[in-house]
Design a protein around this motif. Structure first.
Motif, PDB file in Angstrom:
ATOM      1  N   LEU A 259       0.829  -1.205   0.000  1.00 28.63           N
ATOM      2  CA  LEU A 259       0.000   0.000   0.000  1.00 28.63           C
ATOM      3  C   LEU A 259       0.866   1.260   0.000  1.00 28.63           C
ATOM      4  O   LEU A 259       0.491   2.276  -0.591  1.00 28.63           O
ATOM      5  CB  LEU A 259      -0.930  -0.002   1.211  1.00 28.63           C
ATOM      6  N   ARG A 260       2.003   1.186   0.649  1.00 25.45           N
ATOM      7  CA  ARG A 260       2.925   2.328   0.612  1.00 25.45           C
ATOM      8  C   ARG A 260       3.435   2.546  -0.813  1.00 25.45           C
ATOM      9  O   ARG A 260       3.615   3.694  -1.252  1.00 25.45           O
ATOM     10  CB  ARG A 260       4.090   2.092   1.568  1.00 25.45           C
ATOM     11  N   ALA A 261       3.659   1.461  -1.534  1.00 26.23           N
ATOM     12  CA  ALA A 261       4.079   1.583  -2.934  1.00 26.23           C
ATOM     13  C   ALA A 261       2.994   2.254  -3.766  1.00 26.23           C
ATOM     14  O   ALA A 261       3.273   3.125  -4.606  1.00 26.23           O
ATOM     15  CB  ALA A 261       4.409   0.205  -3.502  1.00 26.23           C
ATOM     16  N   ARG A 262       1.751   1.880  -3.511  1.00 22.18           N
ATOM     17  CA  ARG A 262       0.649   2.476  -4.267  1.00 22.18           C
ATOM     18  C   ARG A 262       0.456   3.945  -3.889  1.00 22.18           C
ATOM     19  O   ARG A 262       0.072   4.767  -4.734  1.00 22.18           O
ATOM     20  CB  ARG A 262      -0.625   1.672  -4.030  1.00 22.18           C
ATOM     21  N   GLU A 263       0.710   4.288  -2.645  1.00 21.26           N
ATOM     22  CA  GLU A 263       0.656   5.697  -2.244  1.00 21.26           C
ATOM     23  C   GLU A 263       1.692   6.519  -3.005  1.00 21.26           C
ATOM     24  O   GLU A 263       1.412   7.640  -3.446  1.00 21.26           O
ATOM     25  CB  GLU A 263       0.893   5.826  -0.737  1.00 21.26           C
TER      26      GLU A 263
ATOM     27  N   GLU B 233      -8.657   3.283  -5.883  1.00 23.79           N
ATOM     28  CA  GLU B 233      -8.202   1.897  -5.744  1.00 23.79           C
ATOM     29  C   GLU B 233      -7.393   1.717  -4.466  1.00 23.79           C
ATOM     30  O   GLU B 233      -7.495   0.678  -3.800  1.00 23.79           O
ATOM     31  CB  GLU B 233      -7.376   1.499  -6.964  1.00 23.79           C
ATOM     32  N   LEU B 234      -6.602   2.726  -4.111  1.00 22.14           N
ATOM     33  CA  LEU B 234      -5.819   2.662  -2.878  1.00 22.14           C
ATOM     34  C   LEU B 234      -6.737   2.662  -1.660  1.00 22.14           C
ATOM     35  O   LEU B 234      -6.514   1.902  -0.705  1.00 22.14           O
ATOM     36  CB  LEU B 234      -4.849   3.838  -2.820  1.00 22.14           C
TER      37      LEU B 234
ATOM     38  N   SER C 217      -9.865  -3.103   2.367  1.00 31.06           N
ATOM     39  CA  SER C 217      -9.734  -4.555   2.239  1.00 31.06           C
ATOM     40  C   SER C 217      -8.714  -5.101   3.228  1.00 31.06           C
ATOM     41  O   SER C 217      -8.916  -6.172   3.823  1.00 31.06           O
ATOM     42  CB  SER C 217      -9.323  -4.907   0.805  1.00 31.06           C
ATOM     43  N   LEU C 218      -7.621  -4.367   3.429  1.00 29.52           N
ATOM     44  CA  LEU C 218      -6.592  -4.814   4.372  1.00 29.52           C
ATOM     45  C   LEU C 218      -7.131  -4.813   5.801  1.00 29.52           C
ATOM     46  O   LEU C 218      -6.811  -5.713   6.591  1.00 29.52           O
ATOM     47  CB  LEU C 218      -5.362  -3.919   4.265  1.00 29.52           C
ATOM     48  N   GLN C 219      -7.937  -3.827   6.150  1.00 33.19           N
ATOM     49  CA  GLN C 219      -8.539  -3.801   7.484  1.00 33.19           C
ATOM     50  C   GLN C 219      -9.417  -5.029   7.711  1.00 33.19           C
ATOM     51  O   GLN C 219      -9.393  -5.632   8.791  1.00 33.19           O
ATOM     52  CB  GLN C 219      -9.352  -2.517   7.659  1.00 33.19           C
TER      53      GLN C 219
ATOM     54  N   LYS D 124      -4.866   9.901 -11.463  1.00 31.04           N
ATOM     55  CA  LYS D 124      -4.522   9.982 -10.042  1.00 31.04           C
ATOM     56  C   LYS D 124      -5.736   9.695  -9.162  1.00 31.04           C
ATOM     57  O   LYS D 124      -5.646   8.963  -8.166  1.00 31.04           O
ATOM     58  CB  LYS D 124      -3.956  11.362  -9.735  1.00 31.04           C
ATOM     59  N   LEU D 125      -6.901  10.241  -9.523  1.00 32.30           N
ATOM     60  CA  LEU D 125      -8.118   9.993  -8.751  1.00 32.30           C
ATOM     61  C   LEU D 125      -8.511   8.517  -8.810  1.00 32.30           C
ATOM     62  O   LEU D 125      -8.978   7.942  -7.820  1.00 32.30           O
ATOM     63  CB  LEU D 125      -9.253  10.869  -9.268  1.00 32.30           C
TER      64      LEU D 125
END
Length: 419
Positions: A232-236, A316-317, A323-325, A310-311
């Motif tokens: 998720l950090r990569a996607r950020e 998706e992020l 989903s991770l939660q 970007k939006l």
């Protein structure tokens, strides 16, 4: 039969003693695997792209040569000109597109680094799953070998009694059928062990003879706090890169400077012209500014297109974070359920072992039929299998729990015997 049984027992012993590796060794070895090498290459590529972009904005020096030939010329214009020159140029200002583009490439480089970190953890999770599945299958193999010995001894005793006409033929026949079925299961376990071994060799990138069964994961305390996982950090970072990319489309002016020094060789004048009519050396300094004032909205539309990307990536992020939660909640609840199942499996095996011991004594004293004895033996074997399944699933569930929280798996491994 004795030769086959000795070979199977020897296989089980060898699987635990020949150059056995620990789980932590496999994880360390996996850092040199082809999968991690590919991720490192991606980081190097991103770093070189960033360096190339930065170097592209530094002053450029170049050398050149021109040859010009005219078919028609005035009296003071040479028909042939040879020119050698040196030139230095630099972009002074490009509407802040340079700064935004450099920041965009920096974000992309950081994204590749986070992707490599996530791949490292994902690879560790796969190895842990295969590691405990390997030992789970090995435990089933040992139980099956023990069952084989017991069935073989019971069959031998039943044949003696049948030869003495003390029991009917159906009893040794039933025992022999159960023995052959058990041997079928043994071969299946051997095949599974071989598959897990090959998969672990592929994941770790190193040859593997056997594994030590002395590793497990630390017990969760319930107070673990999750961090944003590396994927998720990569996607950020990719979202941030798109934001900077949008800002590279600008209407601000571009300012550049260029200085060139030329040496000319003039010849073949027509008419009364002479070479001295043209200067042989020339130094030229050029300062230019350019600004697009109308382009049918091309720059604005390009910027808006990137903003939409970007939006989209941001949406998706956000979904991935939600989903991770959910994944973390499922992993925690799974741990709680499996812990209760593990306790139940331990009690079940204890009861089944006690019942089998009583049934074995009755069967030896001819007070119990072979059907009841085989049922008790199968029940104990199933109880052992359930316990091994519970142990295996519990360790894997702990790994998945830590993985969902973003906790480094290597730090959670402890060298202790499994319960």
């Amino acid at each position: 039969m004795k030769v086959w049984l000795k070979g199977a027992i020897l296989l089980g012993i060898c699987l635990g003693n020949i150059e056995a590796k620990e789980l932590q060794e496999l994880l360390l070895s996996s850092q040199n695997s082809s999968r991690m090498e590919a991720k490192e290459r991606a980081i190097q590529s991103a770093r070189l792209q960033e360096e190339a972009l930065f170097a592209g904005y530094l002053p450029k020096a170049s050398l050149g040569y021109d040859h010009q030939r005219l078919s028609k010329a005035s009296a003071y214009t040479p028909t042939r000109v040879n020119r050698g020159y040196g030139e230095v140029s630099v972009v002074i200002f490009d509407g802040l597109a340079r700064e935004e583009r450099l920041e965009q490439f920096e974000r992309l480089k950081q994204a590749r680094i986070h992707e490599a970190n996530f791949e490292r953890e994902n690879l560790a999770l796969e190895i842990i799953e295969k590691y405990f599945s390997y030992h789970y299958t090995q435990s089933l193999l040992q139980s099956a070998l023990q069952k084989d010995r017991e069935l073989g001894e019971s069959l031998r005793r039943s044949k003696i009694l049948h030869d003495s006409e003390l029991i009917p033929l159906d009893e040794p026949s039933a025992l022999e059928a159960a023995l052959e079925q058990n041997r079928y299961e043994i071969e299946a376990y051997r095949l599974h062990l071989f598959r897990y071994q090959q998969q672990l060799e592929l994941l770790s990138g190193s040859p593997l003879e056997s594994l030590q069964a002395n590793s497990r994961l630390k017990e969760p305390t319930g107070g673990e706090s999750g961090i944003l996982r590396e994927d998720l950090r990569a996607r950020e970072e990719e979202v941030n890169a798109l934001e900077h990319q949008a800002k590279t489309h600008t209407y601000w002016p571009t300012l550049s400077a260029k200085n060139s020094y030329s040496h000319y060789d003039f010849n073949s004048y027509l008419g009364e012209g002479t070479p001295s009519a043209q200067p042989e050396r020339q130094n030229e300094f050029l300062l230019s500014a350019k600004m697009d004032i109308f382009d049918f909205g091309a720059i604005a539309k390009a910027r808006e297109s990137v903003r939409m990307q970007k939006l989209k990536a941001q949406s998706e992020l956000n979904y991935a974070k939600e989903s991770l939660q959910k994944e973390q909640k499922i992993a925690l609840f799974t741990l709680q359920v499996l812990k209760q199942q593990l306790k139940a499996a331990q009690l079940s095996l204890k009861a089944s072992s006690t019942a089998l011991e009583i049934q074995r004594q009755k069967f030896s004293a001819q007070l119990l039929s072979h059907t009841d004895y085989l049922a008790a033996l199968s029940q104990e074997f199933e109880a052992k299998a359930k316990l091994q399944t519970a142990l295996n699933e519990y360790e894997i569930a702990k790994a998945r729990f830590y993985f969902a929280l973003g906790v480094p798996l290597f730090e959670q491994i402890t060298l202790e015997n499994r319960p």
